[in-house]
Each structure stands twice: as C-alpha cells, then as structure tokens.
Scaffold this motif. Structure first.
Motif, mmCIF file in Angstrom:
data_model
loop_
_atom_site.group_PDB
_atom_site.id
_atom_site.type_symbol
_atom_site.label_atom_id
_atom_site.label_comp_id
_atom_site.label_asym_id
_atom_site.label_seq_id
_atom_site.Cartn_x
_atom_site.Cartn_y
_atom_site.Cartn_z
ATOM 1 N N LEU A 1 0.832 -1.201 0.000
ATOM 2 C CA LEU A 1 0.000 0.000 0.000
ATOM 3 C C LEU A 1 0.865 1.249 0.000
ATOM 4 O O LEU A 1 0.597 2.228 -0.686
ATOM 5 C CB LEU A 1 -0.899 0.002 1.236
ATOM 6 N N MET A 2 1.914 1.193 0.842
ATOM 7 C CA MET A 2 2.812 2.342 0.929
ATOM 8 C C MET A 2 3.442 2.633 -0.428
ATOM 9 O O MET A 2 3.571 3.784 -0.830
ATOM 10 C CB MET A 2 3.920 2.061 1.951
ATOM 11 N N ARG A 3 3.814 1.555 -1.114
ATOM 12 C CA ARG A 3 4.436 1.753 -2.430
ATOM 13 C C ARG A 3 3.474 2.465 -3.364
ATOM 14 O O ARG A 3 3.845 3.421 -4.052
ATOM 15 C CB ARG A 3 4.841 0.399 -3.029
ATOM 16 N N VAL A 4 2.237 1.976 -3.356
ATOM 17 C CA VAL A 4 1.226 2.588 -4.229
ATOM 18 C C VAL A 4 1.065 4.055 -3.875
ATOM 19 O O VAL A 4 1.057 4.943 -4.733
ATOM 20 C CB VAL A 4 -0.129 1.848 -4.068
ATOM 21 N N TYR A 5 0.970 4.311 -2.563
ATOM 22 C CA TYR A 5 0.784 5.681 -2.091
ATOM 23 C C TYR A 5 1.942 6.569 -2.547
ATOM 24 O O TYR A 5 1.764 7.678 -3.034
ATOM 25 C CB TYR A 5 0.687 5.652 -0.566
ATOM 26 N N GLU A 6 3.160 6.013 -2.425
ATOM 27 C CA GLU A 6 4.325 6.802 -2.808
ATOM 28 C C GLU A 6 4.333 7.099 -4.295
ATOM 29 O O GLU A 6 4.612 8.225 -4.721
ATOM 30 C CB GLU A 6 5.606 6.046 -2.449
ATOM 31 N N LEU A 7 3.989 6.073 -5.081
ATOM 32 C CA LEU A 7 3.962 6.278 -6.528
ATOM 33 C C LEU A 7 2.951 7.356 -6.881
ATOM 34 O O LEU A 7 3.239 8.270 -7.662
ATOM 35 C CB LEU A 7 3.601 4.970 -7.236
ATOM 36 N N SER A 8 1.788 7.269 -6.255
ATOM 37 C CA SER A 8 0.756 8.248 -6.603
ATOM 38 C C SER A 8 1.170 9.634 -6.151
ATOM 39 O O SER A 8 0.917 10.626 -6.829
ATOM 40 C CB SER A 8 -0.589 7.850 -5.981
ATOM 41 N N SER A 9 1.862 9.730 -4.998
ATOM 42 C CA SER A 9 2.253 11.087 -4.606
ATOM 43 C C SER A 9 3.375 11.612 -5.501
ATOM 44 O O SER A 9 3.504 12.807 -5.717
ATOM 45 C CB SER A 9 2.623 11.173 -3.125
ATOM 46 N N LYS A 10 4.156 10.684 -6.040
ATOM 47 C CA LYS A 10 5.189 11.135 -6.973
ATOM 48 C C LYS A 10 4.531 11.705 -8.227
ATOM 49 O O LYS A 10 4.930 12.754 -8.744
ATOM 50 C CB LYS A 10 6.096 9.961 -7.338
#
Ligand code: HEM
Ligand code: CU
Ligand code: CU
Lengths: 456, 602
Positions: A21-30
C-alpha cells in the motif's frame, strides 16, 4: 500450534500488504508531485475536526463514567475524620474537574478554530505581561485556599489520640494481620522481636517469662539442632566429622546466636516485671477485627518482616507498617457494619483491612475482615473472650460498664510453654499449682489499677 | 533511488576526514547524530518490551485465573503453568515494566536521543564537548539495557519489589523469589545506567555552556535546549543520590550491613541486622525519584514547545516565562520528595511542609499550560503528526496535572495513596505526556535524523489510535482508584469476599481498560512499521521540511562530521520569529540578521 502459525502468517501478510500500500501511495504522490512535508488543507481540516470529535468523546466518556460509577466509588465515609476527608475531596474534585473541562475545552477549541486557513496569517504575539500575571496569580490564590483547607484537615486527622482512645496494635507479616487489643488496662504490653517464637509467642511480647523462655530456647531449647548448646557440643566433638562448608555455616550460626543471647541477657537485666501485666491482659485476634461504633481507637502498627500498609478504605485510614518502628493512626468508626449494609443495600458488604504496600506474592490476599459493632454487642464479644477459659471476675471499666476480667490468651501460652533446661523437647516447666499461684498474683496486680466489684 | 544517493554522499564531507570503517561509523561512533540514533533504536526496543509486559499483566487483571495462549506463549510453563501467570511473576512484570518505561525509555531514550541530536545542532556546535564520553554514555546505557532485559529470563525471575524497590522486600531473597539474583541484576543494571546518565548529563551541560555559536546567547536558545539543560542539571544533582541508595542496598544484601534493616524475622529466620531504617531508603530514593519525573517530563515539554511554535506558525507565547517555569520546576522538584511518604509514619508537621512545596509546583506548571494554549490562539495551525502529538501532550499534562493537586494534599493522600488513582495520575502526567512528547520529537526530527520522511497519513492514524487508547486506559483508572483499589494487586476478585458490588465495578472497568490497552498496543504497530519502513525507503526530505527557524534546519540533509560545511552559522535573533510582521515568509531563521530598526522578539 496451528493457531500460532496462522497468527504468524496473518501478521507477515499484514506487513507485506501494508508495504505494498505504501508503495502505491508513494507512486501516486510522486505522480501528483506531492511532498510528504506539505500538509494539504484537507488534512488540516480533517485533523481539526477530529480534535473537536475527540473532545466530545473525552468529555462524554467522563460524564458517562461519572453517571455510571458514581462520584466516589467507595461510598460514604464510615469514620468521623473520614467525613471531613470526603468533604475536602469533593471540594478539590469540583475544582479540578472544572479546570479539566475549561482548559481542555480551550485547548481543543483553539486547535479546531485556528487551523490553517489559506490567506489568513498567524498573529505575531510573543508575550503579554498582564495575561501571564493573571495566570500566575489566579492559580496561586486557588492553591492557597486548597493548602489552607487541606492542612487544617491534615492536622486534625494526625493529632495524637485522646486518653479515652482504645489502643490496638495491628501486627503484619507475610501475609496476614494480627490485632492485639490493649485489654483492661488499655496499655499494650511491650515487645521485642528477639523474643519471637512462632508458636508460643508469635507477637514477641516481652514479659519476665517470655524472656526466660527465649533465653532457654536459644541456649538449650527444643529440637536442639539450633541451640547454642547443641552447636557448641557438635563443633567441639572430635568424633564428629563434618565438611568444612557445614562447619563454617555452623560457626556463623553460632556466633549469630551468641550475639543474640547477649542481647537477651541485657534485656533480662533491664526488664522491669511491673510492666508484665500490660501484656497479660492483651487480647489477640486473628480472624476478624471487632471495633465499637463511636469509640476512638489508636491503632499502633508494627511489622515482622517487610513493609506492609494497613489500609481501611471505608474509614479513610491508611498507615504503613514499617519493621523496626511503630507508627500510629487514630480514628473513630461511626457507622456500624449493620447500618452500612442497610445504607449500601447490600447484605454481603463488610468493612475490610487490606494490605496496600507491595509485600510479596500473596500481597493481594492479605486482608482481615473488620466488623463495627454497636456498644452492646462489642462488650458481649469482649466479655466472651475473657470468659472463654471459664472463671474470672467482673470489673468496671472506665465508663462504669461491667466487664469480665480474665487473663488474655498470650499469658496462657507463654506460661504453659517455657522450656526446661537440658530437655530436648517442648515441655511446660510450670506445674499446675505454680500456674494457679501465678494467676492469683496476676489478678491482684490487675486489681490495683481497676476497681473491682462482684459479678452478678 | 534516493536512499542510494544518500548513502553514496554520506561518507564524504569536505572536512577531509579519512574513510571511516563500518565499526567506527555505526557501532563505536563518536558522532552525536549517530549516537542519538543508537539511543533511539535501543529505546524503541526497550519500549516495545515494556509495552508487551504491560499487555501480559493487563490480561491477568481483566481475566484473572483464565488460561491465555498469549500469556503462555511468552511466559511458558515455568511462569504461567496452564496459561495463568504466577503471582510472583505478575509482580516481576509490573516491576520491569515500570523500570524500563521510566528509566530506559523516558530517561535514557528520550534525553539520550534528543539531547544528543539537538544540543549541537540547535546551538551551532560541531559536536558534543566530548565525543568519547558521549559514546561511553551510550554503551553504558546499552549494557545496562541488556542486563535489565536479560534479568527477565533467569530462573528465579526478575526483580519483583516494584520499580521503587523498597527494602526490606528488595533486600531479602527469602521474602520473594525476585529479590534473589533478579534484584542483584536490577541493582547492577541501574548502577551502570546511572553512570551512563551522569556522563551524558555532564556532557550536555558543558556543551550548552561552552559550545554555543556566535550570537547564541542563553536567551536566544530554543526552549528545547533550555529543557535539556535543566534536565541534565537535575540528573547530575539527583542520580548520585540514587546511586548511593543502590550501593547501600547492595551492601545490605551482600555484606550483611544494616542500613535499611532492623528487627526483622523472615521465613522464621531472625536477622541480626539492627538499627537501620527502611525509611532512609525511601528518602534517598525519592530525592532522586521526584526530580526524575521532571527529568522525564521536561525534555518532552521542550520538544513540544518547539513543535507547537513551528506548526502554529507563531512565536511561543511568553518565552521568558517558559524559561522561568522550567527553572522554577527544576528547583522546586528538589524539595517535594517526601510527598511520596505522607503515610510512612513521618512527622505530620514535615508532611505539612511538603504539602506546601508540592502544591507550589502547580503554579509554574499552570503557566506552561496557559502559554501553550495562548500560542495556539490565533495561530495558523498545520497538522503534522508531530503537532498532533504535541497537542496531545498538552491535554494529558492538564488532565494528569490536576489530579496531582489531590495527591499533594496529605489529608486526601491518606485515602488514595497507593491506589489506582496514583497509577492513573502518574501515567497520564508523566507517562503519556512524555511518550507523546517523544513521538512528537520523532515525527518532527525524523527528517533530520534519517534524511527521509515518515508517512504522514500513517502518522495521523497512529496518533488518533494512541490518544483514544491512552485515555481509554488511564481515565477509568481514576474511578477504580477512587473506589479504593490498591495498586500492585494480582487479582481484584478478592473484593468478592467483602464488597461484591465494588468488586463487580472494578472488574467491569478492568476489562474495558485491558481492551483499550490492547487496542493502543496494536496501534503502535502503525508507528513501528512507519518508522522502519521510512528508515529504509521513505521519500527523501528537503532541507527544512517544516519551515523552522532554528539552526538544525540550516545543516545539509546528509549527515557530515562537524554538521556544517565551512564556517559555523552566526545567530542574530531568538528562535521564534514565526509570522513576524514585515516579512513575506512566515518564518525568519535565526541566522538572518535583524533589519535596521527591527526589534528582537521577546
Ligand atoms: C508535572 C509532572 C509530574 C510528573 C511527571 C509526576 C509523576 C509522578 C509519579 C511517577 C508518581 C509516582 C507514584 C508512585 O509510584 O507511588 C507521582 C506521585 C505523586 N505526584 Fe506527581 N507528577 C507530576 C506532577 C505532579 C503535580 C503537579 C503534583 C501536585 C501538584 C504531583 C503530586 C504528586 C504526589 C503528591 C504524588 C504521591 C502520591 C502518592 O504516592 O500517593 N505530581 N507523580
Ligand atoms: Cu502486606
Ligand atoms: Cu514526587
């Protein structure tokens, strides 16, 4: 085992899922070029609202607890000073609860209201002497009132007990209580821990007999393996072969005993047999502590091993039992157990004495029932104790009430079991006739203090 | 990857240091930033242990006598036959829980982490006064942590006399199994801990006094530094007294002296020790013990002062009053110790004196609270996770502080001393406040420590779970305490023997409390995950993520020896110029010179 594995698996999967989930969140914030340290207005507003919601929850929870469990859970105080304690407690609670609501409301209120609004700058407001003066002086004044009232109650509570107060000793050890009433003369017999004998003199009372008995026991007493006599003979006996560790242990024990016996001889020399009667009439009580309603008591606290604490929640009384010193607390119970049962509407209710200083594994079980009796029942109980061994005679107590006079149990025990020099076993030295003679002498002594009348 | 870039550049700096080995960089490091991280990691480990212990004994309290797989998993058959923990072990768990929380997490961990990190960075120093002593301080801390943790696993069990280890219970192995080897380990661990704390504190004091950069006068120091400074002084003055208490206890136990022992018969054995006083220990213990609660609390208050000012975008209200309060609290904390001893048989007049001094402390505490609240007033609050925790701290400081007023009143203490009311009081005011302060510190300075960001959303979730759980645990305890429940009891169903109605109430609340405790404990997993995940792969931070004014945000993100490239910064103003009129940005760093005619803040 299987459940443990399953739980472990769930935890591992949970962590992995969270990481994904964190990865997804990070990608989306990028993608949205969001920087973690920039807090969005939405997040700010969300937290501000949560502050309000939390305040409501906190206050609501508090009020719910108060409604459900009452203002002070242990009910009304059952002692004279306890009523004052409760009054002061109520007053202080009102003050601090008001402060609690007020300041928390300000805190959460401001936290809600002054959340960042785009375009509205914060006020540059570094200090204001007048305001700071106010919130130094106002708490100081309130505290002064609290201190003055508190010290007044503290002083009356800790004043020494009056002459009329009945002296009772509460003796503590792992893990039970023993009460010792001062008896007819209202004087507690003296004690010294070196006189302790687990069966015969558990409270280490100091009388001519107990000192002699302790000396005999120490020098030459029963089950001889610990007596000085035994240790000396063993150590000096050329026929006995011992390994050196055992021998060392024995030597240590011997010198310890020799030190103790010297102290006992000193004690014997100093001892004044006039005070023996103070101990003779003491009443020892191990199951229930009986108190008389509206009677002042001076409790004397003493401990055999570690620190305990005598805690009577319903009387608002608490005092530590500290080995090596005597502590005191006076109070007057003024609601009998019967009355309190009615007030509480609970037949099963009883007053209690609990231990409230950590003292070992069974600390939590170290308690004694307390029963507050009306004056008549109390006298009956007391007379019953005196009457237990049959004969005895009535005397008037200092209020003119008739009470049966009879020696206490301690006396009986300490007389019956003194040790005979040279014997290995526990044997009463005193013959029946010696005992009778002593009893007569004792009652004479007792009669000096207390006017006696014939019983009817 | 950001992380790789960081690693590559982290090794080199322009001070011409030679290549460091792994050992000297990560293990026997003398760099204050690395030592801060070492303290933090050790503290997190110890904190998790202590929290786990509390869950174990909370399970016993809520469901006494019932078999629990969880308990049996951790304690095994020796200490929890059939999944029900033994009485002795219950006390052992409580004791080690308290000791770790107070000393290892909130003294060693909190001061060790943030004093080390922030004193040089916020003062503009290249490092601590003595890097070597600083390293020693950590390693003493680490060794003492290991001994304390290890004592949980010995055959006779850990120390069981409560975190206050009152003799004679703690002096006599015959009295309880934990007073054997377990207590010996406790005492030696604490002796080493005290050495660590002393070395650390002396270092902090010297650094604050001598290594401030140009322009950093005492009244331009951030409140964090003031708090750490006074904390260190308290530590230096009071920990030696605890050490002497500990040494005398060791003598009583091992050398047969009688400092604390007199007239004792235990297990049928008559001790010859005579003339000592158990109260002597209590005086010595609380002479440290009370300052200790402020040693725990002041750093947390210091951290939150900084966090609240930064995130309200306002100067801290009443900077000088805040310093005054810190000093007043520090001073008063030395003359209140006997309020823990009102009912030991101490002279009642002495009691009155301590009532007076104790209640005086409420005044500077109140000033601090109102100053925090006024700082929020008309602010422009930004809710970082750190800010949430700082506000949580103010709330718990209020809630726990007011109950202190009741305990300080000797007449009332008679009724509630050693009950759950006391447990509620000190957990809220000291435990929660300090833990919230510590969390605020971690979230706020994480970027400074690791060069990365923690996840904000997880931070929010963590905070809301924690504050709900924390209040849920400790608020009902006041009610249990007012109803008369003694602390350190293994089982409250003993109430059924004399007052079943009250017993029912206590058991109801005990179940609620345990539920909240489990909820809060599980919530801490959010933090642990966030923390370690972000250490490993969190997004890279910018130099000044929270737009702060203080010097640490002027250092490069990458850690370098000596903290600043080139010259040390010069300070021109106080640290709280947030939203100052006349500037377009809402913060003016301390290194910006005053403009012509500009007045300095306070
Ligand atoms: C400000 C931070 C404070 C902290 C960190 C703190 C912490 C503590 C701690 C750890 C105890 C230990 C109790 C035990 O184990 O027996 C305690 C008890 C006590 N606290 Fe505080 N406290 C604080 C504030 C206050 C305030 C403001 C007052 C009074 C105005 C106060 C009065 C007391 C008293 C009188 C006791 C002894 C109660 C008893 O043993 O019955 N405290 N506190
Ligand atoms: Cu006890
Ligand atoms: Cu204190």
């Amino acid at each position: 085992m299987v459940t443990k594995l399953v739980i472990l698996l769930v935890i591992v999967l949970g962590v992995v899922a969270l990481a994904q989930l964190m990865r997804v969140y990070e990608l989306s914030s990028k993608l949205t070029k969001k920087v973690e340290s920039d807090i969005s207005n939405r997040d700010n507003r969300f937290n501000a609202k949560m502050m309000m919601a939390f305040m409501v929850l906190l206050f609501g929870g508090f009020i719910w607890l108060m409604l459900k469990y009452g203002w002070t859970g242990r009910g009304i105080a059952a002692s004279v000073h306890g009523r004052e304690t409760d009054w002061l407690m109520d007053l202080n609670l009102i003050i601090i609860i008001a402060v609690f609501f007020l300041t928390n409301a300000l805190l959460f209120g401001f936290a809600y209201k002054y959340v960042k609004k785009p375009g509205v700058p914060a006020l540059y407001y570094p200090h204001n002497n007048k305001l700071e003066m106010i919130w130094t002086v106002v708490p100081a004044v309130v505290l002064a009132v609290i201190i003055i009232l508190g010290l007044r109650v503290w002083n009356t509570t800790t004043d020494p007990a009056g002459k009329e107060a009945i002296r009772v000793e509460l003796f503590s050890k792992q893990f039970d209580w023993t009460a010792r009433y001062s008896g007819m003369d209202n004087k507690l017999g003296r004690f010294d821990y070196k006189l302790t004998h687990e069966e015969n003199n558990p409270l280490a009372l100091m009388t001519t007999e107990t000192i002699d008995s302790a000396i005999l026991y120490m020098e030459d007493g029963y089950l001889n393996t610990k007596s000085i006599h035994y240790l000396e003979t063993t150590l000096n006996d050329p026929n006995i072969v011992m390994n050196s560790d055992d021998r060392d242990l024995m030597m240590v024990e011997l010198s310890r005993r020799e030190r103790l016996i010297r102290m006992l001889y000193q004690m014997k020399k100093r001892h004044d047999d006039k005070i023996d009667t103070n101990a003779y009439d003491d009443i020892i009580q191990t199951d229930t502590l009986y108190l008389c309603v509206d009677q002042e008591y001076e409790m004397n606290f003493r401990s055999k091993d570690v620190i305990h604490s005598a805690y009577f929640p319903h009387f608002r009384v608490q005092m530590n039992n500290v080995p090596g010193m005597t502590t005191r607390f006076k109070f007057t119970p003024d609601v009998s157990t019967e009355e309190m049962k009615k007030i509480k509407g609970d037949e099963n209710f009883n007053y209690i004495l609990m231990c409230n200083k950590i003292c070992g594994g069974a600390h939590y079980k170290m308690k004694m029932l307390v029963e507050v009796l009306d004056a008549k029942t109390y006298d009956e109980w007391m007379n019953g104790v005196y009457r237990k061994d049959g004969k005895g005679k009535y005397v008037l107590d200092n209020k003119g009430k008739k009470i049966l006079l009879k020696r206490g149990k301690v006396h009986e025990a300490t007389f019956a079991h003194t040790y005979k020099k040279g014997e290995n076993t526990l044997l009463p030295t005193t013959t029946q006739s010696e005992l009778e003679a002593l009893k007569v002498e004792l009652e004479k002594k007792a009669n000096l203090d207390i006017p006696s009348t014939d019983g009817n | 990857m950001a992380a790789v870039a960081h690693d590559a550049s982290g090794h080199h700096d322009d001070h011409g240091h030679h290549e460091e080995s792994f050992v000297s960089k990560y293990i026997f490091s003398q760099d204050h930033k690395m030592i801060a991280k070492q303290f933090l990691m050790t503290a997190i480990f110890m904190g998790v242990v202590a929290m786990l212990l509390s869950i174990l004994f909370r399970i016993q309290l809520a469901w006494p006598g019932e078999s629990s797989d969880f308990v049996s998993f951790f304690l095994g058959d020796t200490w929890a036959p059939g999944g029900v923990m033994k009485e002795d072990m219950y006390l052992g768990l409580v004791t080690i829980h308290g000791t770790i929380m107070v000393f290892f997490l909130l003294t060693g961990g909190l001061s060790g982490t943030f004093s080390n990190l922030l004193i040089p960075l916020q003062l503009g120093a290249r490092d601590m006064a003595s890097g070597f002593l600083n390293m020693l301080s950590f390693w003493f801390f680490f060794v003492s942590s290991l001994i304390m943790f290890g004592s949980l696993f010995i055959e006779t069990g850990p120390a069981m006399a409560g975190w206050t280890i009152y003799p004679p219970l703690s002096a006599l192995p015959q009295a309880i199994s934990g007073s054997g080897l377990g207590m010996t380990l406790w005492l030696f661990s604490m002796a080493i801990f005290i050495a660590s704390s002393l070395i650390g504190s002396l270092n902090y004091i010297v650094t604050v006094l001598n290594l401030r950069t140009k322009g950093m006068t005492m009244t331009r120091m951030p409140l964090t530094i003031w708090a750490f400074f006074v904390t260190a002084i308290l530590g230096v003055l009071s920990f030696p007294v605890l050490l002497s208490a500990v040494v005398l206890l060791i003598m009583d136990r091992l050398a047969g002296t009688s400092f604390y022992l007199s007239d004792i018969i235990v297990n049928g054995e008559m001790l010859t020790q005579h003339g000592g006083s158990p109260l002597l220990f209590q005086h010595l213990f609380w002479f440290l013990g009370h300052p200790e609660v402020y040693i725990v609390l002041l750093p947390a208050l210091g951290l939150s002062s900084e966090v609240i000012a930064t995130n309200s975008r306002k100067p801290i209200f009443g900077y000088r009053a805040m310093i005054g309060s810190i000093l007043a609290i520090g001073f008063l904390s030395f003359i209140v110790w006997a309020h823990h001893m009102f009912i030991t048989g101490m002279n009642p007049f002495l009691g009155s004196v301590f009532v007076f001094t104790t209640l005086l402390i409420a005044i500077p505490s109140a000033v601090k609270v109102f100053n925090y609240i006024t700082t929020l007033w008309k602010g422009s609050i930004v809710y970082t996770p750190a800010m949430l925790f700082a506000i949580g701290l103010v709330s718990t400081f209020i809630t726990g502080g007011v109950t202190g007023i009741i305990l300080a009143d000797a007449a009332l203490d008679i009724a509630i001393h050693d009950t759950y009311f006391v447990v509620a009081h000190f957990h809220v005011v000291m435990g929660l406040s300090a833990v919230f302060g510590m969390f605020a510190g971690v979230y706020h300075w994480f970027p400074k420590m690791f060069g990365k960001m923690m996840n904000t959303r997880l931070g929010y979730a963590h905070f809301w779970v924690t504050i709900v759980g924390a209040y849920g645990v400790f608020f009902p305890m006041h009610f249990v305490g007012i109803a008369g429940a003694p602390r350190r009891y293994y089982d409250y169903t003993v109430y059924n023997d004399f007052d079943p109605a009250t017993g029912d109430m206590m058991m109801d609340l005990n179940v609620i409390i345990t539920m909240f405790a489990i909820f809060a404990a599980v919530g801490q997993l959010l933090f642990l995950f966030n923390f370690f995940y972000s250490v490993a792969r969190g997004p890279k931070t910018v130099q000044n993520p929270w737009s702060g004014t203080t010097l640490e945000w002027t250092t490069p993100v990458e850690h370098i020896h000596g903290n600043w490239h080139g010259e040390l910064p010069t300070v021109h103003r106080w640290p709280y110029d947030y939203s100052k009129p006349g500037y377009d940005v809402d913060f003016v760093p301390q290194i910006v010179p005053l403009r012509e005619g500009e007045e300095e803040g306070h």
